[in-house]
Design a protein around this motif. Sequence first.
Motif, short mmCIF file in Angstrom:
data_model
loop_
_atom_site.label_atom_id
_atom_site.label_comp_id
_atom_site.label_asym_id
_atom_site.label_seq_id
_atom_site.Cartn_x
_atom_site.Cartn_y
_atom_site.Cartn_z
N SER A 204 -12.16 -20.10 -16.78
CA SER A 204 -11.01 -20.57 -17.57
C SER A 204 -10.25 -21.61 -16.75
O SER A 204 -10.13 -21.49 -15.53
N SER B 138 -7.45 -14.12 -23.82
CA SER B 138 -8.58 -14.77 -24.47
C SER B 138 -8.25 -15.21 -25.89
O SER B 138 -9.12 -15.32 -26.74
N ASN C 137 -7.81 -21.38 -26.92
CA ASN C 137 -8.84 -22.28 -26.41
C ASN C 137 -8.39 -22.78 -25.04
O ASN C 137 -7.20 -22.86 -24.75
N GLU C 138 -9.34 -23.11 -24.19
CA GLU C 138 -8.99 -23.49 -22.82
C GLU C 138 -8.40 -24.89 -22.73
O GLU C 138 -7.77 -25.22 -21.73
N SER D 121 -9.49 -19.34 -29.47
CA SER D 121 -10.60 -19.45 -28.53
C SER D 121 -11.93 -19.24 -29.24
O SER D 121 -12.08 -18.34 -30.08
#
Length: 1011
Positions: free
Chosen positions: A690, A869, A872-873, A879
């Motif tokens: 991440s 989680s 989105n990164e 995500s």
Amino acid sequence: MQLLKFFVFGNAVVLATSKMLVSEPVFGAAYMTSQGTVIQSLDMYALDFSKPFLGVWSPSQTSHSLRGTAYIKLTSVASATVDSAQAQSTLTTVSVPRALAGTGSTILSLAVTTECEPLQRSSRNCRCLPGYWWNNKFCATLQDCEEGGIFQAVISLLFSPCQCLRWTSSDIGYCQSLFSAWKVSGSATLPPKLASVGADADLTLSFNLAEGATNVMWYLLGPESSEAKEIRMGTEVTLLQDGSEFVLRVSSPSPDWAGEYICRYWNGSALLELRQEVTVPLVAADIVQTPSQVSMNCSSPDRVLLQCCIRSRGAALSASWNPGAPEPVNLVGTEDPLCHSLSLDSCPSGDTVYLCTFEGGELGSTQTTVTVNVIQDGDLFCPGDNLQGGWKVTKAGQVAELLCPQGREGMMLRSCFSNGTWGAVQDNCTSRVLLSGLREAQLVQAGLGSPESEIPWMIEWLKMEMKPSQNQSIYPPDLLALVMTLDIISQVAVDSNMQLDISSVTDLLDAVNWMLDLDTETMWPEVQARRQSAGSMLLQATEDLTSLLVPPASQFHLTLPNLELQSAIFNSTWVDDFTTIFDTDPPLHSHISKEELKEVVQREHSIVITSLALKNMDRILPGHDGAGSSHALGSLVMSNAIMAHNGSVRQASIEMMFGLWNTTRNTVEKWTAQCVFWNRSLHAGMGGWSSQGCQTSSTETVSNCSCRHLASFSVLMSANPIRPLSFALTFLNNFGVCATILALVTSLIIYGLVWTSVVKDKVSCFRYTTLVNISFSLLMGSLWFLGVFRLQASHESKLCVAVAFFTHFFYLAVFFWMLVKAAVLGHQLIFVFHHLSTRSVLLAMVAVAYVCPLVLAVATVAAFFSRQSYLNEAICWLSFHSKAIYTFSVPLLVTVIAIFLILFVALLKFLRPSVLERPQGEEKKALLGMFKALLILTPVFGLTWGLGVFALTSDASQSIQFAFIILNSLQGFFVLLFACLMDKKVRGALRKRLCCSRTHGIHLSQVSKMQ
């Protein structure tokens, strides 16, 4: 013969065998050299465990084989030096259990219990090592260690009172386990108890203690143990108190929880105890080395021998087979396990299930089955094969089972395919010693045993088991057992807030170094095929355990072939920059500023910083972030941690420099570097990389990382990275979303102007209510969508999380309002004469179209945010890696399919209506308008967000991103055009409203002129 050699510098070290079969505890200073000479003290001395200790005990003393503990004092006047950790390490080289020749005694284990400082002015400080305490007589008569010295300062920080005593005599005492150290004033025994077994069963002990009971402690003395183990809160143990009633509950007790339970407590100055014997019945887990099926060839004269085995419990057991030998047969012998066989001399008429039953009196009974698959003439089968131990004839379509070699547990499996050919051998055999160590670690985690005394020897055990000389051949199941043991040790140590000395951490890193040296091309892939999170477990355990290090000095440095550790201590009297430069290829640097550390020290008073470089870890951890094979790790892995007295400090700014591998630099393909950390919670606990909280600046040879937290970091290289939109895409996206917002605002204004004119009946009310809410939901979703690309993605950013949440909610609401509209259309066409209440329908529409998306959005946050989680990164959106995006894409797909099914039914009704079901007049026009709007808007919205799912969550090409942005920009325009301006009733009402307003304005002007 093995010799123990101790080199002692001004120390007195007291050694204890914590589980030895002797008649009584002994205490002496006579030792035998390798030549058989008795000595009292020498510069170097040795203990020969192949001969009895002369002057300590004799064979006659040990003939009764009673349990006890022997304490041996080692003193020296030598100039050589060894501390207690080194002495303990030396003890581990002696294999135990070990019989003492000529005595009938057996040493079961060896441990160091006490360490003393050099003699100063006729007195010395002696302290107990973790897990041991002074006898209460010593605590009452001796003074605590003198204050002011470094030794006492460390003691006061790490240990409780009466852990360090000041001895003024030449003869010093020795520390014992807590259970043995204190003399009991009164004891009572309760009636024995039989535990319940089963998936939902638990063992509950309830003791009513005397009023005023304090310091209540629980212990378990196993059937074959000489030392009671402390029972603490754990994954399987719950300790409760209700007034004077103290309750211990063990969930799903296994045979490991059988024995005598002891509850000790203080009542004033008296130490009292209650005891109760608990028996755990036989369970299925007791049955071992028993295959579930065998094959028998009826055309062969060879007989088949069925065998079932059970672990010995030290009690009389009987066994029977049904069919075959239903009468119980007593099992005799001292071996473990005990086995019972049945010989099949003739072939059964068909496939038969044989039941093996074990009975043990008060232990109850347990059963297992063995299926005999009959091979008749004409049946395909796999012939016998001597590969890896000898496989028997097996019927086609079955899985053959083969017992593991001696010293290993489990079963080897091999499939016999339907065409009568053998498949590959699946080896599930694990070293019995390693499984035993894993079980010990699991019991400590469950709550049986003191972490302070168990963890150090477990780390030492790991080191010894990983010595190449002892493990010439290690297999993937063995390595997995070691990794799982290390993972449990780290969890227990962290949960207990333990501190590890340099000896324990060195042993730990020796073990990790050995693991990292194993073949990463064959060994580790097989391990991860059995347990995908194995690499993540190893990294997390190493990171957690090294963070518990208490360095022996202000700075510490350790270098091993596959790792390098640097650490430092900072407190209120000394703070400086923490800079590490690792001697690795490619290079690694890290830096935490003095100003940053000052803030941490101001809060925590004293901290320990550790930085660890790991080689080969990049080949063990998956070199991707879940997006596919276009990602690879471009550097080594570096772990950083700050520990304070009350736990780890996760939030701190750190600067790092990672040298990049040549494999990602010297390629035709353009790689993009991204600083990442290993997040164990990603991918349903499998772990993943991440980039949250980190910023990257790179050249062709190095990447500079700036992160706002501490973890295990590396550099992820991507050929098609998830990255922010280009300038052209960003401009087009912002312009298009603003155009959509403008169009939707215009639509809502128009609906507001013409509402009273177009809403004349129930159907029109339902129709325009859905259109207004579709426009409103799309407008709110578009406003929040503006922040998706503008904000930095981080779970720490409340605004970013809010953007993802409300974008998710309002765009789902758009599709649910479309579904509601389609449902109303279908109802009106199918159930013509079923009249609906306007109020009830509107309430149901709002409940479905707003409450359902809200429940989905809230559930998504609840399920994924705690595991870090949710986002989105790269952008503030759901995500893809953690599957959070499915809570948007799946409802979207379901609603679109449902709408098209309803539209198909509606089309049939419009084309071929029956006389009675044909809608008339204005109602028909309204329904046709709903049909047309749905027919146009559903594909537009569905296609837009079908592309959006891919454009926002994967390495999509720019063509897909352009297509999504263009369609997203046109959503508001399509609503304005097809649901508003092309509606004849809306156009007529709007024209009338505008004309009336203009006529009214002219009339007012004329009246004013006349006046």
